[in-house]
Structure formats: C-alpha cells, structure tokens
Design an enzyme around this catalytic site. Sequence first.
Site, mmCIF file in Angstrom:
data_model
loop_
_atom_site.group_PDB
_atom_site.id
_atom_site.type_symbol
_atom_site.label_atom_id
_atom_site.label_comp_id
_atom_site.label_asym_id
_atom_site.label_seq_id
_atom_site.Cartn_x
_atom_site.Cartn_y
_atom_site.Cartn_z
ATOM 1 N N PHE A 126 0.807 -1.222 0.000
ATOM 2 C CA PHE A 126 0.000 0.000 0.000
ATOM 3 C C PHE A 126 0.838 1.268 0.000
ATOM 4 C CE2 PHE A 126 -1.965 -3.346 2.677
ATOM 5 C CZ PHE A 126 -2.852 -3.826 1.728
ATOM 6 N N CYS A 127 1.942 1.242 -0.739
ATOM 7 C CA CYS A 127 2.808 2.410 -0.898
ATOM 8 C C CYS A 127 3.455 2.868 0.401
ATOM 9 C CB CYS A 127 2.067 3.581 -1.551
ATOM 10 S SG CYS A 127 1.738 3.326 -3.310
ATOM 11 N N LYS A 128 3.572 1.965 1.366
ATOM 12 C CA LYS A 128 4.329 2.297 2.568
ATOM 13 C C LYS A 128 5.816 2.195 2.254
ATOM 14 C CE LYS A 128 3.466 0.436 6.493
ATOM 15 N NZ LYS A 128 3.137 -0.608 7.483
#
Length: 418
Positions: A381-383
């Site tokens: 999740f784009c972390k």
Amino acid sequence: MKTNDFKINANNISTEKIRQMEELRKDFPILNSNIVYLDSAATSQKPQQVIDEINKYYLEYCSNIGRGNYDWARKANKKVEETRKKVAKFINAKENEIIFTSGATDSSNLIAYSYMLNNLQNNDEIMICKEDHKSTILPWMNLINILNKFKINIIEKEILIDTEGDYIEDNLISKINEKTKIVVLSHIHNVYGLEMEIEEIVPRIRMKNPNSKIVLDCSQSVGHINIDVKKLDVDFVYFSGHKMFAETGIGVCYIKSEHIKEMKAIKVGGGQAKEGKLKNKASEILEAGTQNISGIISLGAAIDYINKIGIEEIEKYILYLTRYLYEQLKSIPNIEFSKGIDKYSCVVGYGIVTFKIEGIDSSELGEILSDYGIYVRTGDFCKSGKSDDSIRASLYVYNNKEDIDKLINIIRYILSDL
C-alpha cells in the site's frame, strides 16, 4: 482519544438514513453489475453527475483557459475559477491559497521544492514517518539527498507509530527543537484507517517551535470527514481529487497566505504572472502551462455531489459500514488485523480495514477474490517502511452491507476449499 468519537457514533445513523445512503449506488454507472468494489482508498468510482460535467466540457466548450476571448474559453475559465471557490469553501480556505496540481504526489513535491528548497539551511531538520504513504515522505527524502550532495546537511528525524496505529505524540514532540524546519503528517492513515489526532498534535508542535512548518496529507480524509484548514492550523494541505469522486490527474494544494510570497516556481511557462505583477495568488506563481481543465471541472462537480449528500452523513455512514465490516471479519478463522480499528479501543471507522489470514498468501487470496468479482487491494500500500503483504478493504458511500456479506461469504468458501 480520537476526536470524532464524541461527534459520530455508529449507532447515530437511522434505518431511514441508511436506506437513503444505499440509494446512492444508483448514481454510479460502473457499479450496475455484480462487482463488489472495495478499493476506494486507492481511487473512488465516479457518479453520473461528475461524468456528465466532464462530458459537457468536451462536447460543449472544450478550450484552453486564460488566453481566449471567445465564449468557450470564457466558460472554461469561469468553471475553473468556480471550482477554486468551491474548494476554498470546502476546506475553509481563501481562494488565493488554492492551487491545482496533478495529485497528492505532485503537491508533496511542489511544497518540498517550491518552498522548502528555498528555506532550508545547513543542519536543519525534517520530521517524517516511515509508515506513511510514499507520496508523503519520498519527496522529502529525495530533497535531503539532493541537498546533501551539495554539502548542505539536512537531518531526517523519524516520527514513530505505536502498536495501535497512532503517532507516538510525546516522542514526536520531544524531537522538535529550534532546528526543526518542517513536520510532515497524514490526516487519516491509508493503511491503518485512523485519524492521526492532528488537532491534538499541532498545538504542541506550535508551542515547542512556532517557526516549524506543518504539512498535512489529507488524501484519505477528503470527502470522508470535514476538513477545516483554519481549525487544523497547518501551513500546507494537499489531496487528490480521484479519491473523492473526481477524475484522476487532479489534485489540490493549500498554501497558507503568509507563505505564498515565499514560494518559488519550479515549473515556469505560460500563464504565469511576471514577478513584479504578482497579486499574492498562489496560482500566479505555481500553475504554469495548461491545467487539467476537465479534471478541475470534475472536482467542482464532485464537491457539489458531496455537499448535496452532506459530509457528516457520509462520515456516519462510513463509520457504520466500517464497524460492520470489522465485526464480520473478526469471525474469520485465523485472521490477523493490522494496526488500526482492531487495536484501537475507541469506536472509530474511516472506511479502511487491513488484514491477512494466517497461512494464506494475501496476494493470492486477492486474486481469487477478484475471480469472484470482489476487488480489494493487496501488497504494501505504498508504505515506504517495512510492510507485510496484506489485504486492504476500503469503503465509500456506494458500498453497503450486502457487499461486505459477499466478501465474508467468499472468504469462508475459499477457506473451506483449502
């Protein structure tokens, strides 16, 4: 304690209001199928009202803005400036404080390079959280690396998140000193789905160092809860339109008035005012070239759509659905929740629940769910920091309990077949 726990309660929504909200699904043509769409934290679907406005631009008055003296161009220019007014009112800002960008990533980079590049000095400090979205933190890490190459030492300090999913407030405040130039925060976390207690944190930052600038990513909160930039008391706010019913490729950056004249253009071209003729409008400095006109118009229509429903009604309905989703997921054997709603003791719910099931690959489970017409997000999740592969189910106004029941039933069926 979460700010909205006292305002909004899952039991505060009536049966009649639930029925009215469920009727909204009919506004979304793409959902006239058996698809269960549970990925609104990535992008929202578009109501017919927004689609109609986009089509009207292309079919009736497609033209550029700011340069034409004919009817189509005047109408397009009027629509763009009307949207700027709508955005300003929507977040309680002034018109001159609003600029249009291509999205959250563009806005984040713009703040880093148009403002901070010209205001950072050797040994200044920037505070970021490695568990926030990449678009929130990578522009700052990149800026630090660039300046370090020119022998300008900029220090990165990390904001930590606790086991529940909140910023560790005391630790954050303890790291602020006279060298802290900027603090970068998220309003609602894109994985944990919590409001990050911004109204409590900001006054403490101001007290510790009044000169620190605060940047707030509102990508997950916009269109879900009320955003009041005056009340939040931050220096910069940004968000993407596509998470609130508008087109992709359109975003907003709010710049507090007092900082506008400190901004320096990083893109130059058509439409910009000459430096001596600036009128303290952020758009005159930072909106070079042809804008995403249809995207801006779609954003205006999206705000109209949200206002017609009512932002508090949206918040109530999403809380109601989020609590139902969480309660149903808890019944799945061997489920493991991420930080967020499962770890936090208060009654919260902003449309995001992230989980995995022990012994099952989340990406593979996501693909199987897709085969059954249930669309969720899997991955990190784009972390930017370390992250497990998980499943994120995210909700918006077009979802209902039936969608959630289908998700639960299919997961149970998949598990029974393993």
